[in-house]
Design a protein around this motif. Structure first.
Motif: not given
Length: 528
Positions: A12-22, A181-183, A190-196
């Motif tokens: 899991p990425p280091r910022n997984i908790r922030v991603i999970m919030l979204g 939804g805006a949040v 801003t924090v989720l980065h997946l391969p295009k």
């Protein structure tokens, strides 16, 4: 095998908790909407009129979700998960804003369909992104969080809906989605980065059209059967034949498409097929229980309908707690077969206990029975997605996740429809036996009367009605017991294939899904 090898070393990425919030906010949007709107419907009808079209406010939303769910999943596989997921959120928010501005019932129904088209991508997007970011060995804890969000939404939705409607007006039942939804969009962007990626393959439009027709027909059968039309009517039988024919043609078309909407190859995995069966039954049991338990509590036990979500607390609290426990246990041990087996057994016991309720059953007793059912659901809800995803290659993560989500949704629709038909028939029959013509007239609304209407009935008719509801509940949950037994049997055939990805002790340092990984994004070659 490259997909599987890649997933075996991912962390899991280091910022997984922030991603999970979204992702959790997005899941909350998807689960809360119908519950909030359902509470506001009496006020909406009072202002906009159109009582005859009331059912379409829900049907349009449900139908759009069912039709769009597999499409969002496949588009995510083809064109990249992040952009498609954000598009579904934006479409959902546009539908929410338009619904809040509706000036008549026709507009509201149309805008709810737009909202549902976006909503079809929310749950499948959340689950597929978790599948992309987290190896199956560690995925249970995060999917357990999502199951807990579902429970919170079920309990809090009616309460939130009533509060918003009373203090802000019914339009805010839709507008409340906009800041949430805006949040979610801000966090995801801003924090989720997946391969295009963009697979150069033609979209399977014939398959999409056939699937849409088939799902539309089946949803209308479950929505209209026994309410708008009799089950044996030309309309319902015709829709059933149309749905079955369209889905059969869809299966044939998928064998010839370069990039099918639902690749039939995913069903070669016995575990994936079994998880779809289990998911269907979980939806059947859960939505049936959510529908008829409050009815019994309000009609027979005299519970207040004001905060109807709280009536389900004895069932949903175990769902949340057990889901969180199972998720952590799977991450720790890597073993999972025992949980659907235990869950299936608990479903059988819980449904049978609920079938024994009668006019003398106390709220404490019914609450304990509901807790058993909730524990069974908690053992099984996330297992269907976790084990199903573990059976997929990464290229099919979206299509497979959407298929499991869809089967659970369709299971819920069939559960409510079948249980409703059984309940209505039993109530009408009992009322005719015990109260004669007056009882038949009282039960003319399909067996569902408001608490206020029940109190206005003559004493002997009221007693007959309470007995009728008790008998109807008995039949509903007795049939549910038999359906739950299928899930229990299916669980024994699950093969405990090791979950890919490192466990908590041997996992390496978490991968960084930050800017460096974003630089490595590139187009994926076509997979045909």
């Amino acid at each position: 095998m490259a997909d599987k090898d890649q997933e075996a070393v991912q962390a899991p990425p280091r910022n997984i908790r922030v991603i999970m919030l979204g992702l959790m906010i997005t899941m909350m949007l998807a689960m809360l909407d119908n519950l909030i709107v359902g509470t506001a419907m009496p006020t909406i009808v009072g202002e906009l009129g159109g009582l005859d079209h009331l059912a379409w406010v829900v049907t349009a939303y449900t139908l759009a979700i069912a039709v769009s769910t597999p499409l969002w999943g496949k588009f995510g596989d083809l064109y990249g998960r992040k952009g498609i997921f954000m598009s579904s959120i934006v479409l959902f928010l546009i539908g929410s804003a338009l619904s809040g501005m509706a000036q008549d019932m026709g507009q509201l129904i149309a805008f709810r369909a737009v909202q549902g088209l976006g909503g079809g991508g929310l749950i499948v997007g959340v689950m597929a992104i978790i599948g992309d970011l987290v190896p199956p060995r560690e995925r249970g804890r995060y999917q357990g969080m999502m199951a807990a969000v579902m429970g919170i939404a079920t309990i809090g939705g009616p309460l939130v809906g009533g509060t918003i409607t009373d203090h802000l007006g019914w339009r805010w039942a839709f507008y409340i989605n906009l800041p949430l939804g805006a949040v979610s969009l801000f966090v995801i962007s801003t924090v989720l980065h997946l391969p295009k990626k963009r697979i150069k393959a033609r979209v399977d439009y014939p398959g999409a059209a056939l699937l849409s027709v088939g799902l539309t027909a089946l949803v209308l059968v479950t929505s209209w059967g026994g309410t708008e039309y009799d089950w044996g009517s030309v309309q319902i039988v015709g829709l059933a034949v149309l749905g079955a024919g369209a889905l059969a043609a869809f299966g044939w078309a998928e064998t010839r498409a370069a990039e099918p909407i639902i690749p039939l190859r995913i069903f070669r995995s016995g575990n994936f097929t079994l998880m779809n069966v289990i998911g269907f039954i979980v939806g059947f049991v859960m939505f049936g229980g959510v529908t008829f338990l409050p009815l019994f509590q309000q009609s027979v036990q005299g519970a207040s309908a004001t905060n109807s979500g709280l009536l389900l607390l004895p069932m949903m609290l175990p769902v949340m707690l057990v889901s969180l426990f199972v998720g952590r246990a799977v991450t720790r041990t890597g073993r999972y077969k025992i949980y659907p087996i235990v869950g299936g057994a608990a479903l059988i016991v819980g449904m049978y206990l609920l079938s024994t309720m009668d006019t003398g059953t106390t709220r404490l007793t019914s609450g304990l029975y509901m807790a058993v059912l909730g524990a069974g659901l908690g053992f099984m809800i996330q297992m269907s997605m976790l084990v199903g995803q573990n059976s997929l290659e990464m290229r099919d993560m979206g299509a497979g996740s959407s298929t499991i989500t869809l089967t659970r949704t369709i299971g819920g629709s069939f559960g409510v429809a079948l249980m409703g038909a059984i309940f209505g028939s039993r109530v009408s029959g009992t009322m005719a036996e015990e109260a004669g013509p007056a009882g038949e007239r009282a039960a003319g609304s399909g067996g569902q009367l408001s608490p206020e209407r029940i109190e206005q009935l003559p004493t002997h008719v009221k007693e007959a009605y309470l007995n009728a509801v008790s008998n109807g509940t008995h039949q509903v949950f007795l049939w549910g017991t038999a359906i739950a037994a299928i899930a229990f049997a299916a669980a024994w055939f699950v093969k405990e294939v090791p979950l890919r990805g490192a466990g908590p002790k041997d996992a390496g340092p978490a991968g960084d899904a930050g800017p460096d990984s974003a630089k490595a994004e590139e187009e994926a070659p076509a997979k045909v």
